[in-house]
Enzyme design. Structure first.
Site, PDB file in Angstrom:
ATOM      1  N   GLU A 251       0.895  -1.172   0.000  1.00  0.00           N
ATOM      2  CA  GLU A 251       0.000   0.000   0.000  1.00  0.00           C
ATOM      3  C   GLU A 251       0.924   1.210   0.000  1.00  0.00           C
ATOM      4  O   GLU A 251       1.451   1.578   1.041  1.00  0.00           O
ATOM      5  CB  GLU A 251      -0.826  -0.082   1.294  1.00  0.00           C
ATOM      6  CG  GLU A 251      -1.975   0.841   1.344  1.00  0.00           C
ATOM      7  CD  GLU A 251      -2.894   0.543   0.213  1.00  0.00           C
ATOM      8  OE1 GLU A 251      -2.928   1.381  -0.699  1.00  0.00           O
ATOM      9  OE2 GLU A 251      -3.538  -0.521   0.225  1.00  0.00           O
ATOM     10  N   CYS A 285      -2.034   9.095   2.504  1.00  0.00           N
ATOM     11  CA  CYS A 285      -1.657   8.699   1.127  1.00  0.00           C
ATOM     12  C   CYS A 285      -2.735   9.093   0.133  1.00  0.00           C
ATOM     13  O   CYS A 285      -2.468   9.158  -1.061  1.00  0.00           O
ATOM     14  CB  CYS A 285      -1.467   7.191   1.052  1.00  0.00           C
ATOM     15  SG  CYS A 285      -0.203   6.639   2.151  1.00  0.00           S
TER      16      CYS A 285
END
Ligand code: SIN
Length: 477
Positions: A251, A285
């Site tokens: 990720e 993110c």
């Protein structure tokens, strides 16, 4: 919460493990030491692997139902301890308490979701090619999992990995960020209290992750790595895990476009941007990183935004909107990106007062062009960087021109345009007239160099399961 410094330890085989050397955990609000952490060494890592391997064999013969019940108890314990957990997150990570409380609920949401999903790891019956055959599949846990988690969501990034792993019947060795180890320890204690077997969730604390992670990734018993963090570190880890063809979920970084078309409801778009940009001081993110404004609405949008941003409160008080950045280096890096953009020709629209320590006032820049460094950088700070566009094709091209593809946001009311643009964007998650997209029930993950695999949703469980095909022939005498 008392501000007395205390000492925390790794957890191995269900017990605290007093390691060698100490690491200081700092409070980002004032950079004071809040705890000392003893560091796991090579021997600790080997013990954790042995315990995880033993536990995996125990979990293999447990039922999905029993694991679901234990996960549900963990969920309840997290919710019962939400104030304590949130205070700890604020202390070591810096986010304002209201955001920390929201993170606890978000983190608990993954545990509840996977408590439910545990019992849905279905197999299949495949139509057979003869009357004497039965072709079926079953799903089983992949084995011992190593998880490396970041500091920006010290609880949720752990539960998003550990809960599906446990639901699938895997044992887990966690290496949390050295900046936020305390939340990880508390979560693991609650997991053990909920009934996790010794060895089902172990936590290794260290400020020197390279050697420890290399030891884990090269061990024959470890069958999967799951990592949340930067694209550069993710690629290095992938090189390590390639050596043993280990299952790997990554990720990684994002550079989210936030596109506002001229048909958009501008009030709604501002609301969405306030969440997508300023949640966790911009340190996510999926943070809106490049704000694409249609030329027709650009000026109006910027003046509305300036008004909202100038009313944000920055600090460590209960009602602050924006807390400190994680470290002074993080702030310097963000200010460097701003200075670089101004040098390259960007225009400063807004910058709040200069603040002490890790606190950073929001900044709004316009006139950003694709060849500027800031356009290709993940800012991770409260900096709004505005790019003007004219056409749908042009904005899709610019949005897709980066190497990463995690999240994107579109604000528009033209349905056909929403459909065209959302199909054209190379991003794993798209918010359409919505700035808060994270949800345990939905798949979280990215395209291109934003990673491999998905977390959450139904897909999040599959990441920890192996499909086993059984081909059974009936012997007819
Ligand atoms: C992240 O920043 O990696 C996670 C954000 C989220 O789960 O919402």
């Amino acid at each position: 919460m008392s501000r007395e410094t205390y000492t925390a330890h790794s957890i191995i085989n269900g017990q605290p493990y007093c390691g060698t050397g100490t690491l200081e955990v700092l409070c980002p609000a004032d950079n004071s030491v809040v705890a000392l952490v003893t560091e796991a060494d090579t021997q600790a890592t080997e013990l954790a692997i042995q315990s995880a391997e033993k536990c995996f064999n125990v979990l293999k013969s447990s039922t999905a139902k029993s694991r679901a019940d234990i996960l549900y108890r963990w969920y309840q314990l997290i919710m019962d301890n939400q104030t304590h957990l949130a205070e700890l997150v604020t202390l070591e990570q810096g986010k304002p308490i209201k955001e920390a409380l929201a993170e606890v609920v978000y983190a608990a949401g993954y545990v509840k979701w996977f408590a439910q999903e545990a019992e849905r790891a279905y197999g299949a019956v495949i139509p057979a090619h003869t009357l004497n055959h039965q072709l079926t599949t079953v799903q089983q846990g992949v084995g011992v999992v190593v998880g490396i988690t970041p500091w920006n969501f010290p609880l949720a990034m752990i539960t998003r990995k550990v809960a599906p792993a446990y639901a699938a019947g895997c044992s887990f060795i966690l290496k949390p960020s050295e900046l936020t180890p305390l939340s990880a320890i508390e979560l693991a204690k609650l997991a053990l209290e909920a009934g996790f077997e010794d060895g089902a969730l172990q936590v290794l604390l260290t400020s020197k992750p390279h050697a420890l992670v290399a030891q884990l990734n090269s061990h024959r018993a470890v069958r999967k790595l799951t990592f949340t963090g930067s694209t550069s570190v993710g690629k290095l880890l992938l090189e390590q895990t390639a050596k043993s063809a280990m299952r790997t979920s990554l990720e990684l970084g994002g550079n989210a476009p936030f596109v506002v078309f001229d048909s958009a409801d501008l009030e709604e778009a501002i609301e969405g941007l306030m969440i997508a940009k300023f949640r966790n001081a911009g340190q996510t993110c999926i943070a809106a990183n490049r704000i694409f404004l249609h030329s027709k609405i650009k000026s109006q949008f910027i003046s509305m935004l300036k008004e909202r941003v100038s009313n944000l409160t920055i600090g460590s008080t209960q009602d602050a909107d924006i807390g400190p950045l994680i470290t002074i280096c993080a702030k310097q890096k963000a200010l460097g990106l701003v200075a670089g953009a101004l040098n390259q020709g960007a225009k400063l629209v807004y910058q709040g007062e200069e603040l002490e320590g890790n606190f950073m006032s929001p900044v709004i820049l316009e006139g950003i062009k694709p060849d500027m460094t800031i356009f290709g950088s993940e800012i991770f700070a409260p900096v709004v960087s505005v790019i003007e566009f004219e056409t749908e094709a042009q904005v899709i091209d610019m949005a897709n021109s980066v190497e990463v593809g995690l999240a994107a946001y579109i604000y528009a009311t033209d349905i056909a345009q929403i459909h065209r643009v959302s199909m054209g964007l190379d991003f794993g998650m798209i918010g359409i007239n919505e700035g808060a997209i994270s949800n345990p029930a939905a798949p979280f993950g990215g395209m291109k160099q934003s990673g491999l695999g998905r977390e959450g949703g139904a897909q999040g469980l599959s990441e920890y399961l192996e499909v086993k095909y059984l081909c059974q022939r009936t012997i007819v005498n």
